[in-house]
Design a protein around this motif. Structure first.
Motif, PDB file in Angstrom:
ATOM      1  N   LEU A   3      -1.997   0.146  -1.010  1.00  0.00           N
ATOM      2  CA  LEU A   3      -1.266   1.224  -1.643  1.00  0.00           C
ATOM      3  C   LEU A   3      -1.416   1.093  -3.154  1.00  0.00           C
ATOM      4  CD1 LEU A   3       1.971   0.836   0.481  1.00  0.00           C
ATOM      5  CD2 LEU A   3       0.420   2.782   0.614  1.00  0.00           C
ATOM      6  N   CYS A  21       1.123   7.939  -4.768  1.00  0.00           N
ATOM      7  CA  CYS A  21       0.918   6.708  -4.011  1.00  0.00           C
ATOM      8  C   CYS A  21      -0.279   6.949  -3.107  1.00  0.00           C
ATOM      9  CB  CYS A  21       2.153   6.361  -3.199  1.00  0.00           C
ATOM     10  SG  CYS A  21       1.949   4.920  -2.117  1.00  0.00           S
ATOM     11  N   ALA A  23      -2.994   5.835  -0.454  1.00  0.00           N
ATOM     12  CA  ALA A  23      -3.123   4.869   0.633  1.00  0.00           C
ATOM     13  C   ALA A  23      -4.570   4.732   1.060  1.00  0.00           C
ATOM     14  CB  ALA A  23      -2.278   5.311   1.819  1.00  0.00           C
ATOM     15  N   LEU A  28      -2.114   7.505   6.729  1.00  0.00           N
ATOM     16  CA  LEU A  28      -0.810   7.637   6.090  1.00  0.00           C
ATOM     17  C   LEU A  28       0.254   8.127   7.060  1.00  0.00           C
ATOM     18  CD1 LEU A  28       0.493   7.451   3.252  1.00  0.00           C
ATOM     19  CD2 LEU A  28       0.079   9.894   3.058  1.00  0.00           C
ATOM     20  N   TYR A  31       2.680   5.808   9.198  1.00  0.00           N
ATOM     21  CA  TYR A  31       3.661   4.942   8.568  1.00  0.00           C
ATOM     22  C   TYR A  31       4.711   5.777   7.827  1.00  0.00           C
ATOM     23  CZ  TYR A  31       0.405   1.045   9.233  1.00  0.00           C
ATOM     24  OH  TYR A  31      -0.428   0.094   9.767  1.00  0.00           O
ATOM     25  N   ILE A  33       6.736   5.999   4.394  1.00  0.00           N
ATOM     26  CA  ILE A  33       6.462   5.586   3.025  1.00  0.00           C
ATOM     27  C   ILE A  33       7.732   5.700   2.203  1.00  0.00           C
ATOM     28  CG2 ILE A  33       5.095   5.997   0.961  1.00  0.00           C
ATOM     29  CD1 ILE A  33       3.430   5.052   3.330  1.00  0.00           C
ATOM     30  N   TRP A  35       9.679   4.856  -1.765  1.00  0.00           N
ATOM     31  CA  TRP A  35       9.574   4.557  -3.191  1.00  0.00           C
ATOM     32  C   TRP A  35      10.762   3.684  -3.574  1.00  0.00           C
ATOM     33  CZ3 TRP A  35       5.613   5.527  -6.441  1.00  0.00           C
ATOM     34  CH2 TRP A  35       4.680   6.490  -6.080  1.00  0.00           C
ATOM     35  N   CYS A  51      12.281   8.211   0.657  1.00  0.00           N
ATOM     36  CA  CYS A  51      11.325   7.865   1.704  1.00  0.00           C
ATOM     37  C   CYS A  51      10.968   9.109   2.494  1.00  0.00           C
ATOM     38  CB  CYS A  51      11.860   6.784   2.633  1.00  0.00           C
ATOM     39  SG  CYS A  51      13.341   7.231   3.541  1.00  0.00           S
ATOM     40  N   LYS A  73       4.147  14.672   1.033  1.00  0.00           N
ATOM     41  CA  LYS A  73       3.023  13.922   1.605  1.00  0.00           C
ATOM     42  C   LYS A  73       1.835  14.838   1.794  1.00  0.00           C
ATOM     43  CE  LYS A  73       3.762  12.467   5.830  1.00  0.00           C
ATOM     44  NZ  LYS A  73       4.200  11.611   6.972  1.00  0.00           N
ATOM     45  N   CYS A  97       5.524   1.951  -4.406  1.00  0.00           N
ATOM     46  CA  CYS A  97       5.528   2.586  -3.097  1.00  0.00           C
ATOM     47  C   CYS A  97       5.233   1.514  -2.045  1.00  0.00           C
ATOM     48  CB  CYS A  97       4.531   3.729  -3.002  1.00  0.00           C
ATOM     49  SG  CYS A  97       2.809   3.315  -3.320  1.00  0.00           S
ATOM     50  N   ALA A  99       4.901   0.821   2.527  1.00  0.00           N
ATOM     51  CA  ALA A  99       4.689   1.404   3.850  1.00  0.00           C
ATOM     52  C   ALA A  99       5.424   0.591   4.906  1.00  0.00           C
ATOM     53  CB  ALA A  99       3.200   1.456   4.179  1.00  0.00           C
ATOM     54  N   TYR A 112      10.178  -2.688   4.970  1.00  0.00           N
ATOM     55  CA  TYR A 112       8.832  -2.301   4.545  1.00  0.00           C
ATOM     56  C   TYR A 112       7.887  -3.483   4.607  1.00  0.00           C
ATOM     57  CZ  TYR A 112      10.446   2.305   3.512  1.00  0.00           C
ATOM     58  OH  TYR A 112      10.941   3.571   3.662  1.00  0.00           O
TER      59      TYR A 112
END
Length: 125
Positions: A3, A21, A23, A28, A31, A33, A35, A51, A73, A97, A99, A112
């Motif tokens: 990331l 962010c 990946a 992506l 998962y 994600i 912050w 998130c 996203k 960020c 995952a 995470y």
């Protein structure tokens, strides 16, 4: 799994920034994600800023940023964004960020699994 956060910088109070962010090495959408942020001289906050969940894209925000920050996203680009508006000096921090293999969106940093390097956001006049 990698990331990379970017997009930080210096902005005046009331201004806006968009963090990215990116990946790589994984899909992506498989998962959740999140912050997170770490203010200067302090530990990384245990509760995330925002998130977005895997698959259905459910979102959550910390009370301190609700109405000001928006997470989104782009699956095609394998990138998550954090749009930050009405920034305040107390938003100054390194933003990370991360995952999670959990499909649900959670703001607990302990859930995470993978973390990227952060990007510094400074809100100051």
């Amino acid at each position: 799994v990698q990331l990379q956060a970017s997009g930080g910088g210096l902005v005046q109070p009331g201004g806006s920034l968009r963090l990215s962010c990116a990946a790589s090495g994984f899909i992506l959408d498989d998962y959740s994600i999140g912050w997170f942020r770490q203010a200067p001289g302090k530990e990384r906050e245990g509760v995330g800023v925002s998130c977005i969940s895997a698959f259905d894209g459910e979102k959550d925000y910390a009370d301190s940023v609700k109405g000001r920050f928006t997470i989104s996203k782009d699956n095609a680009g394998n990138t998550v964004y954090l749009e930050m508006n009405s920034l305040k000096p107390e938003d100054t921090a390194i933003y990370y960020c991360a995952a999670s293999v959990l499909s649900d969106c959670v703001l607990d940093r302990n859930e995470y699994d993978y973390w990227g390097q952060g990007t510094l956001v400074t809100v100051s006049s």
